[in-house]
Write a protein that holds these residues in place. Structure first.
Motif, PDB file in Angstrom:
ATOM      1  N   UNK A   1      95.376  58.584  49.725  1.00  0.00           N
ATOM      2  CA  UNK A   1      96.611  59.367  49.617  1.00  0.00           C
ATOM      3  C   UNK A   1      97.210  59.640  51.005  1.00  0.00           C
ATOM      4  N   UNK A   2      96.480  60.365  51.825  1.00  0.00           N
ATOM      5  CA  UNK A   2      96.941  60.670  53.189  1.00  0.00           C
ATOM      6  C   UNK A   2      96.096  59.872  54.171  1.00  0.00           C
TER       7      UNK A   2
ATOM      8  N   UNK B   1      98.702  56.475  44.752  1.00  0.00           N
ATOM      9  CA  UNK B   1      98.835  56.029  46.135  1.00  0.00           C
ATOM     10  C   UNK B   1      97.581  55.296  46.590  1.00  0.00           C
TER      11      UNK B   1
ATOM     12  N   UNK C   1     103.900  55.933  51.387  1.00  0.00           N
ATOM     13  CA  UNK C   1     104.092  57.382  51.271  1.00  0.00           C
ATOM     14  C   UNK C   1     104.525  57.969  52.613  1.00  0.00           C
TER      15      UNK C   1
END
Lengths: 468, 468
Positions: B462-463, B424, B432
């Motif tokens: 990622x986040x 990601x 995502x």
């Protein structure tokens, strides 16, 4: 009759999920623990599982999820504390789909491992996970405990055979991750976190599973070896010969054969006098006769002194006979009655010395017999202690704990694990606290608190219940 | 000159770890992101990593861990927000140990994948992970991104090749879990959680890796196939023939061959006119000639109309030539200049229809060329868009985002993934959020908060960074 708290919880559950509290829901195969249950609920759908979890969260009632109930470490029964709701997956047994051309199958968690294997076979495929208890063990339980078995050497443990899961988290939310993909790098591996968590982080309700095309030729042999060290050298030789085609490589000790001869004399023993033998199975390409391949290995191994005698199965029936023998070692053990059983793993190069040293240390401590067998290719030994001939296990009651500690200490000192394939459950919570890496344990506790802040999922399994 | 905050942090670090901030630490291979760094630290030991992490936690400074810097989704560079400390693993390159008889090696995270492969080879073993960037990619980065590559079909992705890790968690604690065990069911799988977390949950400092005995015979062929569907049927046939011995099964499209002919004409093409071809590699047992095995497969496949032409490598050199061709497709792509690249995976039975439909949908939208190739056996396609002949990628700047969305939407609609093997990083955070399962995303955020409450580990990767 329900107590008022359970009655209140029962009223919050979906219609028709409650089952009578019968003993079968409260037992585990080794008879060490006797469970309790306020209610037994058997949901039909994932949505019903989610409703039950939400109701238990609201009522602050623990949930013990139960598949086939075959676990060997007490993860499926809760003997202490406030009585939980037992969530049985017995009605969630659907095959949701099978895609043989993709080598994928999606099963609900209550499907037995045998049913999963049969569904694959009906479509010309193999689901390679194989356990003695597969007729009863549910696939959800196999995943929750990351079950191993005899083919892990070639195909990995349950974790390696799962492509995706559907699960209900402790807040009642449903994770839909039943992907039929071999590669998916989109964020944290929640799947592998729930696999092996033994129901303490959520309820696995369905799984997308990896199938394989069965090998066109299978060869099976039982080989007498001078000892465990030679067996490991033989394994490396076999891997060199077979290009990764060694499916299983099981060690069998002479004590195990003697127990079989004593308790199950009808089982045919091809090498009845072997102190140590291995059962090897290989999967081979089209055009490669299994006999020829195994004969080639055998002659190479005998020349090197790694094998002293051997029988190559000449038929599928004979191969099945070899497996029948191997699979009945646990039954023979049960009939003898173990003092203590140990499911341990070791670095491969430590195994021979461990078996020698542990045997000597135990002999110095007590008059007993050791039956050592197992999945040698994985470094996974079942190292079980039995009474001396003519004595009974009850005579060892006061020594059991010390003997078990001695075995585990010697395993851990060599970089091994006190639970190779059975899990932690309730049986080994203290061992995990004693030998688990402190930073890893702290991280586990942080994850448990983050996902299950109320502590309702399988309370007391894997991690002790926080009194802090 | 350092700003006061960085100066204060620098004073808390172990002696001698600081490095000058040079552009090489701030770049990524696709040139989409330009990173920033307050400090660059290159620790020599795991303890130094822990000290650096504790200092950054105290100072509330973000940490971007950097291995070889070859990641393709911007996980290794932080262009926005307060400048982080870049933690380079370039000095942690030791081979901590190798146990060929166990098929295990323990490497520090900064060791390149090539160095790991070489160490294994020096002891007669194979570390099967194989990537085009292996000369630069660090093993820690391969694990943090769960790298895939050409042999995942047979040996799995990086995750499947790791037995245990050593890691520094965001609180500076060190997880010592470098076990050399194939089975260890003692609690939650922290290893698989950190693997693929792209540095956002901790720093992997060393890993225990699984080696294999190399197959004694290797066969390689390039086969022309009528199309992707036939290629997949061929794969199933090959698996049936080879008993799991298919190591690689790469799809190559005619557009890729044309780009190679245009930009790298010196590369020999065995099937220059093939619209679709596959590169297959098989590992075979002793006594099984690769030519004979592949000829058997080829004649079976031709009879079924699955292969129309083919060349079986007659020497290791010829086989290397086939791989040279395959591995230079990305280089040819770079020389042409992609509008947009997509690393996607699909359920195998959806692939043929996806390629057809996506091609048609793109053609209706824009005048462009598609080069589709990749790890077909894993369902993993690199589906890359290029300008029409005579046009330049810059002419497509205003369409890029829409085209990429169109491809990803069509992938997701078929149950596929928008990131099969690259991860990601920063590039696909929005994807995502858009397509990730909400319950899974919530669990990921809960885990991130639990392990990294200060949000210092690779912020924004990622986040998205919590603004909530």
């Amino acid at each position: 009759m329900l107590n008022p708290a359970d009655e209140q919880l029962a009223a919050m559950l979906p219609d028709g999920v409650l089952r009578p509290v019968t003993p079968a829901y409260l037992e585990e195969p080794r008879g060490r623990y006797h469970g309790q249950a306020g209610l037994i609920a058997a949901p039909r759908t994932t949505d019903e599982v989610a409703q039950i979890v939400r109701a238990c969260a609201a009522a602050r009632v623990g949930i013990v999820t139960r598949g086939g109930g075959t676990g060997l470490v007490g993860g499926q029964v809760m003997p202490d504390g406030p009585a939980p709701l037992v969530l049985s997956l017995e009605r969630m047994t659907a095959l949701r789909g099978i895609w043989p051309e993709e080598n994928v199958l999606v099963a609900e968690a209550g499907m037995t491992l045998q049913a999963v294997r049969d569904a694959a076979e009906n479509h010309g495929r193999l689901f390679p996970l194989s356990l003695a208890s597969q007729g009863t063990a549910a696939i959800g339980g196999c995943l929750s405990t990351n079950a191993g078995g005899v083919t892990a050497l070639r195909y990995g443990t349950a974790r390696a055979l799962c492509l995706g899961i559907e699960a209900v988290l402790p807040d009642g939310s449903i994770v839909n991750d039943l992907k039929r993909l071999r590669k998916d790098n989109t964020g944290y591996d929640l799947r592998d976190l729930l696999i092996g968590a033994e129901g303490s982080l959520g309820v696995i309700t369905a799984a997308s599973l990896k199938l394989v095309v069965p090998p066109p030729n299978i060869g099976t042999a039982m080989l007498e070896v001078p000892g465990p060290e030679a067996a490991l050298t033989l394994l490396a030789l076999a891997e060199g010969h077979m290009a990764g085609g060694v499916t299983a490589f099981e060690l069998i000790g002479g004590q195990g054969l003697a127990f079989l001869a004593e308790t199950l004399p009808e089982i045919r023993q091809p090498l009845p006098k072997a102190h140590w033998s291995v059962l090897i199975e290989v999967g081979l390409p089209v055009g490669m006769a299994p006999d020829a391949a195994l004969e080639g290995l055998l002659s190479d191994a005998m020349e090197r002194g790694l094998v002293t005698d051997g029988v190559i199965a000449q038929s599928g029936q004979q191969a099945a006979g070899f497996w029948h023998l191997r699979e009945h070692i646990p039954e023979a053990n049960r009939r003898i009655g173990a003092i203590s059983s140990h499911d341990v793993s070791l670095p491969l190069s430590e195994i021979a010395a461990f078996i020698l040293d542990a045997g000597a240390a135990l002999a110095a401590r007590s008059d007993l017999r050791v039956n050592c067998f197992g999945h040698l290719g994985d470094g996974n030994l079942h190292f079980n202690l039995f009474p001396a001939a003519g004595r009974h296990r009850a005579e060892y009651d006061d020594q059991r704990k010390d003997l078990s500690l001695l075995v585990h200490e010697m395993v851990v000192a060599r970089g091994g694990s006190f639970s190779a394939e059975h899990g932690v459950g309730r049986l080994k919570v203290a061992e995990l606290e004693r030998w688990g890496d402190p930073a890893r344990l702290a991280a586990m506790r942080a994850i448990k608190s983050a996902l299950d802040p109320l502590g309702i999922m399988n309370p007391g399994a894997v991690l002790s219940q926080a009194s802090d």
